[in-house]
Design a protein around this motif. Structure first.
Motif, mmCIF file in Angstrom:
data_model
loop_
_atom_site.group_PDB
_atom_site.id
_atom_site.type_symbol
_atom_site.label_atom_id
_atom_site.label_comp_id
_atom_site.label_asym_id
_atom_site.label_seq_id
_atom_site.Cartn_x
_atom_site.Cartn_y
_atom_site.Cartn_z
ATOM 1 N N ASN A 36 15.359 0.535 18.715
ATOM 2 C CA ASN A 36 14.227 1.454 18.601
ATOM 3 C C ASN A 36 14.725 2.831 18.193
ATOM 4 O O ASN A 36 15.770 3.293 18.668
ATOM 5 C CB ASN A 36 13.497 1.578 19.943
ATOM 6 C CG ASN A 36 12.887 0.276 20.391
ATOM 7 O OD1 ASN A 36 12.132 -0.332 19.655
ATOM 8 N ND2 ASN A 36 13.220 -0.161 21.595
ATOM 9 N N LEU A 37 13.958 3.501 17.339
ATOM 10 C CA LEU A 37 14.278 4.857 16.910
ATOM 11 C C LEU A 37 13.010 5.690 16.949
ATOM 12 O O LEU A 37 11.953 5.262 16.456
ATOM 13 C CB LEU A 37 14.832 4.863 15.476
ATOM 14 C CG LEU A 37 15.005 6.235 14.829
ATOM 15 C CD1 LEU A 37 16.107 7.034 15.520
ATOM 16 C CD2 LEU A 37 15.283 6.093 13.348
ATOM 17 N N GLU A 38 13.097 6.869 17.582
ATOM 18 C CA GLU A 38 12.034 7.867 17.490
ATOM 19 C C GLU A 38 12.689 9.147 17.025
ATOM 20 O O GLU A 38 13.722 9.569 17.552
ATOM 21 C CB GLU A 38 11.327 8.080 18.822
ATOM 22 C CG GLU A 38 10.176 9.066 18.689
ATOM 23 C CD GLU A 38 9.297 9.163 19.916
ATOM 24 O OE1 GLU A 38 8.330 9.938 19.870
ATOM 25 O OE2 GLU A 38 9.577 8.483 20.921
ATOM 26 N N TRP A 39 12.097 9.768 16.012
ATOM 27 C CA TRP A 39 12.686 10.968 15.427
ATOM 28 C C TRP A 39 11.574 11.889 14.968
ATOM 29 O O TRP A 39 10.616 11.462 14.323
ATOM 30 C CB TRP A 39 13.563 10.581 14.240
ATOM 31 C CG TRP A 39 14.197 11.737 13.544
ATOM 32 C CD1 TRP A 39 15.289 12.433 13.948
ATOM 33 C CD2 TRP A 39 13.788 12.333 12.322
ATOM 34 N NE1 TRP A 39 15.589 13.424 13.064
ATOM 35 C CE2 TRP A 39 14.668 13.381 12.035
ATOM 36 C CE3 TRP A 39 12.742 12.094 11.438
ATOM 37 C CZ2 TRP A 39 14.537 14.198 10.918
ATOM 38 C CZ3 TRP A 39 12.612 12.891 10.316
ATOM 39 C CH2 TRP A 39 13.517 13.926 10.070
ATOM 40 N N GLY A 40 11.704 13.166 15.313
ATOM 41 C CA GLY A 40 10.719 14.136 14.859
ATOM 42 C C GLY A 40 10.777 15.421 15.651
ATOM 43 O O GLY A 40 11.512 15.549 16.621
ATOM 44 N N PRO A 41 9.978 16.411 15.223
ATOM 45 C CA PRO A 41 9.963 17.711 15.899
ATOM 46 C C PRO A 41 9.219 17.627 17.228
ATOM 47 O O PRO A 41 8.148 17.046 17.306
ATOM 48 C CB PRO A 41 9.213 18.605 14.910
ATOM 49 C CG PRO A 41 8.342 17.673 14.140
ATOM 50 C CD PRO A 41 9.070 16.376 14.071
ATOM 51 N N GLU A 42 9.805 18.198 18.262
ATOM 52 C CA GLU A 42 9.214 18.146 19.595
ATOM 53 C C GLU A 42 9.017 19.515 20.223
ATOM 54 O O GLU A 42 8.236 19.662 21.143
ATOM 55 C CB GLU A 42 10.086 17.302 20.533
ATOM 56 C CG GLU A 42 10.234 15.877 20.110
ATOM 57 C CD GLU A 42 8.917 15.143 19.978
ATOM 58 O OE1 GLU A 42 7.959 15.432 20.723
ATOM 59 O OE2 GLU A 42 8.831 14.270 19.116
ATOM 60 N N ASP A 46 7.521 24.704 16.661
ATOM 61 C CA ASP A 46 8.711 24.637 15.815
ATOM 62 C C ASP A 46 8.771 23.254 15.171
ATOM 63 O O ASP A 46 9.104 22.275 15.837
ATOM 64 C CB ASP A 46 9.973 24.895 16.643
ATOM 65 C CG ASP A 46 11.236 24.920 15.798
ATOM 66 O OD1 ASP A 46 11.183 24.562 14.595
ATOM 67 O OD2 ASP A 46 12.299 25.269 16.342
ATOM 68 N N SER A 47 8.468 23.173 13.899
ATOM 69 C CA SER A 47 8.444 21.887 13.199
ATOM 70 C C SER A 47 9.782 21.515 12.589
ATOM 71 O O SER A 47 9.905 20.490 11.931
ATOM 72 C CB SER A 47 7.378 21.916 12.101
ATOM 73 O OG SER A 47 6.103 22.040 12.686
ATOM 74 N N SER A 48 10.806 22.339 12.798
ATOM 75 C CA SER A 48 12.103 22.048 12.178
ATOM 76 C C SER A 48 13.153 21.556 13.181
ATOM 77 O O SER A 48 14.233 21.155 12.782
ATOM 78 C CB SER A 48 12.634 23.300 11.474
ATOM 79 O OG SER A 48 12.853 24.329 12.422
ATOM 80 N N ASP A 49 12.842 21.575 14.455
ATOM 81 C CA ASP A 49 13.788 21.193 15.500
ATOM 82 C C ASP A 49 13.554 19.735 15.881
ATOM 83 O O ASP A 49 12.806 19.420 16.798
ATOM 84 C CB ASP A 49 13.604 22.114 16.707
ATOM 85 C CG ASP A 49 14.816 22.142 17.593
ATOM 86 O OD1 ASP A 49 15.868 21.610 17.205
ATOM 87 O OD2 ASP A 49 14.703 22.703 18.694
ATOM 88 N N HIS A 50 14.186 18.809 15.175
ATOM 89 C CA HIS A 50 13.933 17.381 15.340
ATOM 90 C C HIS A 50 14.758 16.769 16.478
ATOM 91 O O HIS A 50 15.964 16.946 16.525
ATOM 92 C CB HIS A 50 14.239 16.639 14.038
ATOM 93 C CG HIS A 50 13.267 16.947 12.960
ATOM 94 N ND1 HIS A 50 13.262 18.149 12.281
ATOM 95 C CD2 HIS A 50 12.248 16.230 12.454
ATOM 96 C CE1 HIS A 50 12.302 18.155 11.393
ATOM 97 N NE2 HIS A 50 11.661 16.991 11.479
ATOM 98 N N GLY A 86 20.941 27.355 24.116
ATOM 99 C CA GLY A 86 20.811 27.158 22.676
ATOM 100 C C GLY A 86 21.575 25.971 22.128
ATOM 101 O O GLY A 86 21.517 25.701 20.941
ATOM 102 N N LYS A 87 22.312 25.266 22.980
ATOM 103 C CA LYS A 87 23.065 24.100 22.522
ATOM 104 C C LYS A 87 22.175 22.858 22.564
ATOM 105 O O LYS A 87 21.091 22.868 23.122
ATOM 106 C CB LYS A 87 24.297 23.882 23.403
ATOM 107 C CG LYS A 87 25.285 25.005 23.351
ATOM 108 C CD LYS A 87 26.439 24.721 24.275
ATOM 109 C CE LYS A 87 27.421 25.889 24.281
ATOM 110 N NZ LYS A 87 28.475 25.679 25.270
ATOM 111 N N SER A 88 22.670 21.800 22.026
ATOM 112 C CA SER A 88 21.951 20.537 22.022
ATOM 113 C C SER A 88 21.905 19.950 23.424
ATOM 114 O O SER A 88 22.919 19.860 24.097
ATOM 115 C CB SER A 88 22.649 19.571 21.060
ATOM 116 O OG SER A 88 22.016 18.332 21.068
ATOM 117 N N ALA A 89 20.716 19.567 23.871
ATOM 118 C CA ALA A 89 20.569 18.850 25.136
ATOM 119 C C ALA A 89 20.675 17.360 24.832
ATOM 120 O O ALA A 89 20.031 16.876 23.907
ATOM 121 C CB ALA A 89 19.226 19.168 25.775
#
Length: 189
Positions: A36-42, A46-50, A86-89
């Motif tokens: 399964n894959l889910e990908w998109g802005p959350e 902010d529509s660029s932070d996928h 500001g880092k990736s969670a």
């Protein structure tokens, strides 16, 4: 497929949609796999932070009585400044399941899991979480035309973590373990 986003139903927090994808197949007659894959802005506004969620589930049918399942999941939410400077969670885990059908009425189940919440984004605590559950699935009327789909599932679950994350509101600052007993009733249709 497409969705409005994680944990959303009636209102989209950023106006964009997420992609959902799944691959399902059998490697052999007894080994199946689902990806399964889910990908998109959350992130709100902010529509660029996928964000990305990837899951792989393997099911091995050992016999008519014994089924084994392995489930691996990895999630990444970039730039979550509120929790990770500001880092990736990131959060990820592995679960293993075994089900043994004793007879048409009773199936014994065991589940073990490890989960890592890197940065504490999903639980509020950066920790390793461990879980072991023992339970049974009861079909009280397995030969009935309608009620064969009725399930009663009692279980006992033990949780542990490498930090004091359970009951964190108490005056001692939390505990490392907890024990839970539960039962649910499900009618499939």
């Amino acid at each position: 497929g497409f969705t409005e986003g994680w944990n959303q139903s009636l209102r989209n927090n950023n106006g964009d949609i997420d992609f959902l994808g799944q691959f399902k197949g059998n490697i052999t007659s007894s080994l199946g796999i689902v990806s399964n894959l889910e990908w998109g802005p959350e992130t709100a506004h902010d529509s660029s932070d996928h964000w990305t969620s990837l899951e792989v589930i393997g099911t091995l049918t050992v016999s008519d009585q014994l089924t084994l399942v392995g489930d691996c999941i990895y999630d990444d939410a970039p730039h979550q400044a509120a929790t990770t400077a500001g880092k990736s969670a990131q959060w990820y885990g592995i679960a293993a399941y075994a089900a043994y059908k004793i007879n048409p009425m009773f199936t014994a189940n065991v589940r073990g899991e490890w989960y890592r919440d890197q940065g504490g984004f999903t639980t509020g605590f950066q920790a390793n979480y461990y879980e072991l559950t023992l339970g049974t699935q009861i079909h009280p009327l397995p030969d009935d035309k309608i009620f064969q789909f009725l399930m009663i599932r009692p279980e006992i679950r033990g949780d542990a973590a490498d930090h004091r994350v359970y009951d964190a509101s108490n005056s001692h600052g939390g505990i490392y373990t907890q024990l839970t007993a539960a039962v649910d009733v499900v009618m499939q249709f």
